[in-house]
Design a protein around this motif. Structure first.
Motif: not given
Length: 222
Positions: A216-221
């Protein structure tokens, strides 16, 4: 209580929806063709729109596009027998928030309506690196420049940002963002992710919104 506009040319369906939703306490207005539906949508205060795809005088897709030119925030739920991936994408790209296939369960429709009203009440500012999402104004900015996203692109990006630091699987995204709870080709997600990345000027390996291959996907600062 919230006001719902039903744009549906099948009298039996509109009467069924009106009775059921009024029993739940909603105020209902009905239009039986696309032109009247668009007029009511633009001239009156509504909190949510149930929109048929195949309508006389103006199609549901055209109605949705015209509404989005004037009102980006109101939830629009398509009621339709169309269910191919391309048709689903077309509906979302026109600005729809949700998509429920005929024939449908009234209880399922009611729960989806409630979800959209809960989302409206949860307005806040969320951030991801140099991205800022104002959920009250429905605006995404990157380095203080407004990024023009479609409704579905906005919802997908917001979901990833709200779950930043955690891998969101394809199945989870289809269920939570698309409200689809049955076997469905998750390839539709890629279409919207590619468009989001293009508008944000990032590639698929960028750490801010990263692809986890096969998952899937991951959002990161960053």
């Amino acid at each position: 209580m919230a006001k719902i506009l039903i744009i549906e040319d099948e009298i039996g369906i509109s009467n069924f929806l009106t009775q059921g939703l009024e029993e739940e306490g909603y105020t209902i207005e009905v239009a039986n063709d696309g032109l009247l539906g668009l007029e009511l949508a633009l001239q009156q205060k509504n909190d949510l729109i149930l929109l048929d795809w195949m309508l006389p005088k103006m199609s549901g897709i055209e109605v949705c596009q015209k509404i989005r030119e004037k009102n980006y925030q109101i939830p629009i739920l398509f009621l339709t027998a169309k269910d191919t991936i391309q048709e689903t994408i077309e509906g979302f790209q026109a600005g729809a928030n949700d998509y429920i296939k005929k024939p449908f369960s009234f209880d399922e429709l009611l729960e989806r309506i409630k979800v959209h009203f809960r989302n409206i009440s949860a307005n806040k500012i969320v951030t991801l690196g140099n991205l800022v999402i104002d959920t009250a104004k429905h605006i995404v900015t990157c380095d203080d420049v407004i990024v023009a996203l479609t409704q579905r692109e906005y919802e997908l990006l917001l979901y990833l940002v709200n779950n930043k630091g955690r891998v969101c699987t394809r199945t989870e995204i289809i269920e939570k963002v698309w409200n689809i709870h049955f076997d469905y080709d998750t390839g539709v997600i890629d279409v919207f992710m590619n468009s989001i990345r293009k508008k944000l000027n990032i590639n698929k390996d960028n750490d801010i919104v990263k692809t986890i291959r096969g998952v899937g996907y991951i959002a990161n600062d960053i």
